[in-house]
Motif scaffolding. Sequence first.
Motif, PDB file in Angstrom:
ATOM      1  N   ALA A  92       0.840  -1.208   0.000  1.00  0.00           N
ATOM      2  CA  ALA A  92       0.000   0.000   0.000  1.00  0.00           C
ATOM      3  C   ALA A  92       0.869   1.250   0.000  1.00  0.00           C
ATOM      4  N   LEU A  93       1.933   1.235   0.802  1.00  0.00           N
ATOM      5  CA  LEU A  93       2.870   2.358   0.779  1.00  0.00           C
ATOM      6  C   LEU A  93       3.454   2.531  -0.615  1.00  0.00           C
ATOM      7  N   ALA A  97       3.239   5.936  -2.854  1.00  0.00           N
ATOM      8  CA  ALA A  97       4.490   6.574  -3.249  1.00  0.00           C
ATOM      9  C   ALA A  97       4.629   6.633  -4.764  1.00  0.00           C
ATOM     10  N   GLY A  98       4.202   5.580  -5.464  1.00  0.00           N
ATOM     11  CA  GLY A  98       4.269   5.577  -6.920  1.00  0.00           C
ATOM     12  C   GLY A  98       3.407   6.659  -7.540  1.00  0.00           C
ATOM     13  N   ALA A  99       2.203   6.863  -6.995  1.00  0.00           N
ATOM     14  CA  ALA A  99       1.314   7.896  -7.527  1.00  0.00           C
ATOM     15  C   ALA A  99       1.901   9.291  -7.319  1.00  0.00           C
ATOM     16  N   VAL A 139      13.208   2.204  -1.100  1.00  0.00           N
ATOM     17  CA  VAL A 139      13.605   1.525   0.140  1.00  0.00           C
ATOM     18  C   VAL A 139      12.734   0.302   0.388  1.00  0.00           C
ATOM     19  N   ALA A 140      11.427   0.446   0.173  1.00  0.00           N
ATOM     20  CA  ALA A 140      10.524  -0.684   0.372  1.00  0.00           C
ATOM     21  C   ALA A 140      10.861  -1.835  -0.577  1.00  0.00           C
ATOM     22  N   HIS A 141      11.144  -1.506  -1.822  1.00  0.00           N
ATOM     23  CA  HIS A 141      11.446  -2.529  -2.825  1.00  0.00           C
ATOM     24  C   HIS A 141      12.798  -3.193  -2.564  1.00  0.00           C
ATOM     25  N   GLN A 142      13.812  -2.414  -2.236  1.00  0.00           N
ATOM     26  CA  GLN A 142      15.128  -2.965  -1.954  1.00  0.00           C
ATOM     27  C   GLN A 142      15.107  -3.851  -0.709  1.00  0.00           C
ATOM     28  N   TRP A 200       5.077  -6.716  -8.660  1.00  0.00           N
ATOM     29  CA  TRP A 200       5.664  -6.844  -7.327  1.00  0.00           C
ATOM     30  C   TRP A 200       4.733  -7.608  -6.383  1.00  0.00           C
ATOM     31  N   ARG A 201       3.443  -7.419  -6.539  1.00  0.00           N
ATOM     32  CA  ARG A 201       2.467  -8.109  -5.689  1.00  0.00           C
ATOM     33  C   ARG A 201       2.595  -9.623  -5.797  1.00  0.00           C
TER      34      ARG A 201
END
Length: 438
Positions: A92-93, A97-99, A139-142, A200-201
């Motif tokens: 959700a974050l 953040a993407g938008a 950061v979330a993805h890494q 990613w999901r």
Amino acid sequence: MNPRMAAQMEAAPQGWSVSDGVRYGLLGLPLAFCALPLYVLMPNLYARHWGVSLAALGAVLLGARLLDAVIDPMLGRLCDRLYATSLGAVLALGAVAGAVLAVGFSFLFLPLVSEPTALLWWAGFWLVVTYAAYSALSVAHQSWGAMLGGDALYRSRVVAWREGLGLVGVLLAAVTPALLGVPAMLALLFAGLSVGWWAWRGAPQPERSHHAAAALTPMAPGALWHPLRNPDFRRLLGVYLLNGIASAIPATLVLFFLQDRLQASEAVQSTALGVYFVCGALSMPMWLRLVRHWGLAHSWRVGMLLSIAVFLGASRLGVGDAPWFLLVCALSGVALGSDLVFPGALLAGVIAKAGDRGLAEGAYFGWWNFATKLNLALAAGLALPLLGWLGYVPGARDADASVLLTAAYCFLPCGLKALAACALHILIIQPTAQPHTP
């Protein structure tokens, strides 16, 4: 290292398929797609085409990037707390953040003001918004990738998919504005962020047991500083800082070097960037093979030495040597592959060795991205004003301007790369008892 830490460091999911790599790494494509225009195209556009003062622009970029760097560790702690709650909260974050990232990026390249002073204020505000959104998503993805664990080769594959697809994004960003224009660039970014988040999901998920442990034993408020108490992390971060600024300076100055030192056409400029990133992506399998024989740190040092040799060669180029610069781009792109794969894989190993896997990846990557942003801030905030103070202005093609550009674009990065290679040997390779353990 106690047995629990060793098992945590070496444990890996059952294989890493192409499908796993695409689903996890695809979000790296739009993140890198927007990074190139922000860090390379935007300064050139605002200074050369819209008349913004080079020194003033450098100051704005420095301020925005420093502020962005300062908030990265806090964003990392936020990610750790969300990971302790649920993976859905992290996703959700990422969506929010993407938008925000897409909106901020759009306003930077389609400003609603035109007067130079107003443009500086406009750029400063939207840079802060865009950088913050970019940092939260990155950061979330890494952190997700680092939580997957594995040995050195496995960690390298995870990072290589993320960074390799990121290079595809950079390549698209290098050619899209010139071929299709800014509106098409913005449309591709919106589409890439949407598809990347959806993929990613479905990516391989970190083990839930680690998140449960984090939820039951939350780290103290001082956990923000926890990574900096790890001597292995401090040593790796020091090497990363030196190497990063050595790479950030030529990235900031490449268009000025092409336009004023080599006097290359726009077609050559786009081709040069394309060759650089294509060769970086194609070099990934080679670097992964080297890991099997030399380990992460030794392979990274080879990449640094290659980069030094290439930029020394670039210093010999002048007007009419644009075709030779394509060779420089190809070889420096190969060196880029090592900079993208090995530091992140080494960091994942440092986290696991400390017993922090599943507990503090966000905090580590927050400080890691702080270092990345600091490098970019120093590159833009020091190199551009210094060139301006020494008398260089965009478009100057006299002998003095050529010497200044060569010193800043070639020799300064070489010196910093040499320092980084020495630091890697002294701080990482020498203290390691087993050559292949990061």
